[in-house]
Design an enzyme around this catalytic site. Structure first.
Site, PDB file in Angstrom:
ATOM      1  N   LYS A  77       1.716  -2.073  -8.389  1.00  0.00           N
ATOM      2  CA  LYS A  77       1.244  -2.401  -7.024  1.00  0.00           C
ATOM      3  C   LYS A  77       1.917  -3.698  -6.575  1.00  0.00           C
ATOM      4  O   LYS A  77       2.020  -4.650  -7.355  1.00  0.00           O
ATOM      5  CB  LYS A  77      -0.285  -2.557  -7.065  1.00  0.00           C
ATOM      6  CG  LYS A  77      -0.949  -2.778  -5.715  1.00  0.00           C
ATOM      7  CD  LYS A  77      -2.474  -2.754  -5.868  1.00  0.00           C
ATOM      8  CE  LYS A  77      -3.222  -3.007  -4.585  1.00  0.00           C
ATOM      9  NZ  LYS A  77      -4.688  -2.948  -4.754  1.00  0.00           N
ATOM     10  N   SER A 152      -7.283   0.111  -1.699  1.00  0.00           N
ATOM     11  CA  SER A 152      -6.025  -0.401  -1.203  1.00  0.00           C
ATOM     12  C   SER A 152      -4.812  -0.002  -2.048  1.00  0.00           C
ATOM     13  O   SER A 152      -3.685  -0.094  -1.578  1.00  0.00           O
ATOM     14  CB  SER A 152      -6.079  -1.927  -1.134  1.00  0.00           C
ATOM     15  OG  SER A 152      -6.246  -2.473  -2.437  1.00  0.00           O
ATOM     16  N   SER A 176     -10.658  -0.539  -5.161  1.00  0.00           N
ATOM     17  CA  SER A 176      -9.291  -0.122  -4.845  1.00  0.00           C
ATOM     18  C   SER A 176      -8.533   0.578  -5.951  1.00  0.00           C
ATOM     19  O   SER A 176      -7.411   1.042  -5.727  1.00  0.00           O
ATOM     20  CB  SER A 176      -8.471  -1.325  -4.384  1.00  0.00           C
ATOM     21  OG  SER A 176      -8.851  -1.656  -3.094  1.00  0.00           O
TER      22      SER A 176
HETATM   23  N1  GLN Z   1     -11.917  -1.602   0.351  1.00  0.00           N
HETATM   24  C1  GLN Z   1     -12.338  -2.887  -0.131  1.00  0.00           C
HETATM   25  C2  GLN Z   1     -11.860  -3.973   0.799  1.00  0.00           C
HETATM   26  O1  GLN Z   1     -11.205  -3.666   1.747  1.00  0.00           O
HETATM   27  C3  GLN Z   1     -11.860  -3.113  -1.529  1.00  0.00           C
HETATM   28  C4  GLN Z   1     -10.454  -3.515  -1.636  1.00  0.00           C
HETATM   29  C5  GLN Z   1      -9.986  -3.748  -3.034  1.00  0.00           C
HETATM   30  O2  GLN Z   1     -10.654  -3.349  -3.992  1.00  0.00           O
HETATM   31  N2  GLN Z   1      -8.855  -4.419  -3.154  1.00  0.00           N
HETATM   32  O3  GLN Z   1     -12.125  -5.120   0.598  1.00  0.00           O
END
Ligand code: GLN
Length: 486
Positions: A77, A152, A176
């Protein structure tokens, strides 16, 4: 070769059935052929990967020691630093940023002879649940190109689901890793907070962030965790625990294990998610486990708590991006103030700005008690509720996500998007380990995932239970039809 697990690919190499160069060329070709359809990679390291492959072939020829991840292609990532490579966090702000050092996870992977093959797309600075907040392009779900792969870690999940790589790394601050794993029909493991080093991960919510693997099956997740689950001197929150052995703990059974289910909290599940979840419970029962009802009603506050604490931490962490030390400097700035203001204004996308503003607001002196302090207290209550629940059961089962993957562009309102994380966020707030494992398909052939949550430091057990379920269901070798060909 795309049907093979990472462990099998390694065997091919070690037993000299395929050279490392052949393996890497095969996957590079697959990426070239199929990635234009899903757009999971921000950058592909053709030269770097082939160079390492040649080195490995030479080492094998000379009978020199070979690492645990020998010749396995791995995608990373793009919020994890790799020395001398770009690290963009899918933000215009870091378009030209080159990492000066390696994240600890990169050191660990390369020491075990993994081959890093490229960087994957994400929601800008890992903020989002659909991948649509990337400032570069949107990644698509390999099961249905009109749907999101989740976020994400959108690119990391999609690349493994389409079998462009057998393993990728993602990060999980509020879900995420697990939510995209569920949407893409693969395994995603979010480690206990502190189990995997955060050194060299671009920080979002430092008390929540963890790096973890996406794989096509639990054995490969176990393999990666054996390598990554290591104490790190460079991360003050790293757990002082020896590495664990995951693989030899697999192939166990579930007899007399107790599974906690928060039935009341899950009362209003969407009907098709409920059906799949009930069927999954039946699978566990057949495997010999007992079901116990646990009370986790407090989790209804987890989204509110997270969007106070995570934005507070993000606004602080992102203060370093000022156009001077890091990031693209605005060409329109005429004074030092304007350098800060315009660089940030031009560099950050809409969702990142929203989080910085929210976070600064909840930390402002007049509102700190009402928001930040109160949310911290509720976080403690959530932790206590989990602790009490684990007195009654060995692990907790929940759907990973309220629904299967949704259509791209279908959720416009930020709060509706935040609600996607209802089942994942409390795990981060409580520093727990959890694995999302595929649990079936909906009527449109999109995957469901369920989440196995364990007490802190029980990463080995969580992956073990996921492995038992996976073996029983045996859907792990299902591949999205569009990509199930050479
Ligand atoms: N969807 C969550 C957010 O937008 C989690 C994101 C993540 O785990 N990086 O904060």
């Amino acid at each position: 070769m795309y049907k093979k697990s990472a462990l099998e690919i390694k065997e091919l190499f070690i037993h000299k059935k395929k050279s490392s160069v052949e393996i890497i060329k095969y996957f590079l070709k697959r990426i070239e052929k199929y990635d234009p359809q899903i757009k999971s990679f921000i950058e592909v390291y053709n030269e770097r990967a082939l160079k390492k492959a040649k080195e490995l072939d030479q080492r094998l020829k000379e009978n020199k020691p070979i690492g645990k991840l020998a010749s396995i292609p791995i995608a990373i990532k793009d919020n994890i630093l790799i020395r001398n490579e770009n690290c963009t966090c899918a933000s215009k702000f870091l378009k030209n940023y080159k990492a000066p050092y390696n994240a600890s996870v990169i050191e660990l992977l390369e020491k075990e002879d993994a081959i890093i093959i490229g960087k994957t797309n994400l929601d800008e600075f890992a903020m989002g649940s659909s991948g649509e907040n990337s400032s570069f392009f949107v990644t698509k779900n390999p099961w249905d190109l009109s749907c999101t792969p989740g976020g994400s870690s959108s690119g990391s999940a999609a690349s493994v689901a389409a079998r462009l790589v057998p393993i990728s790394l993602g990060t999980d601050t509020g879900g995420s890793i697990r939510q995209p794993a569920a949407f893409c029909g693969i395994i995603g493991h979010k480690p206990t907070y502190g189990r995997v080093s955060r050194y060299g991960l671009v920080a979002f919510g430092s008390s929540l962030d963890q790096i973890g693997p996406f794989t096509t099956n639990t054995l490969d997740a176990a393999l990666v965790m054996e390598v990554l689950g290591s104490k790190c001197e460079m991360d003050a929150t790293s757990l002082h625990l020896p590495n664990e052995t995951y693989l030899e703990n697999l192939n166990k059974d579930l007899k007399s294990k107790k599974i906690g289910i928060p039935f009341h909290f899950l009362e209003n599940l969407n009907p098709s998610t409920k059906k799949n979840f009930d069927e999954s419970i039946e699978v566990f029962k057949k495997l010999g486990a007992d079901i116990v009802d646990i009370n986790l009603d407090i989790l209804k506050y987890s989204i509110a708590v997270y969007y106070i604490l995570a934005t507070a931490e993000a606004s602080t962490n992102l203060a370093r991006f000022d156009g001077i030390r890091y990031g693209v400097r605005s060409k329109n700035a005429k004074s030092i103030e304007e350098v800060y203001e315009l660089s940030r204004d031009e560099g950050f996308g809409k969702e990142v700005k929203r989080r910085i503003i929210l976070g600064s607001y909840v930390l402002s002196s007049s509102h700190q008690d009402a928001f930040y302090k109160k949310a911290s207290k509720v976080r403690s209550l959530i932790i206590n509720a989990y602790n009490e629940a684990f007195e009654k059961c060995d692990f907790i089962l929940m759907p990973t996500s309220p629904t299967t993957s949704f259509k791209l562009n279908s959720i416009q309102d930020p709060v509706s998007m935040y609600l996607q994380d209802l089942f994942t966020i409390s795990v981060n707030l409580s520093a727990l380990p959890a694995t999302s494992v595929p649990s079936g398909f909906d009527s449109e052939n999109k995957p469901f995932g369920i989440q196995i949550i364990g007490p802190q430091m029980h990463d080995v057990n969580v992956i073990k239970y996921a492995n038992i379920f996976e073996r029983k269901l045996s859907i792990f070798n299902k591949i999205p039809p569009m990509f199930d060909k050479e």
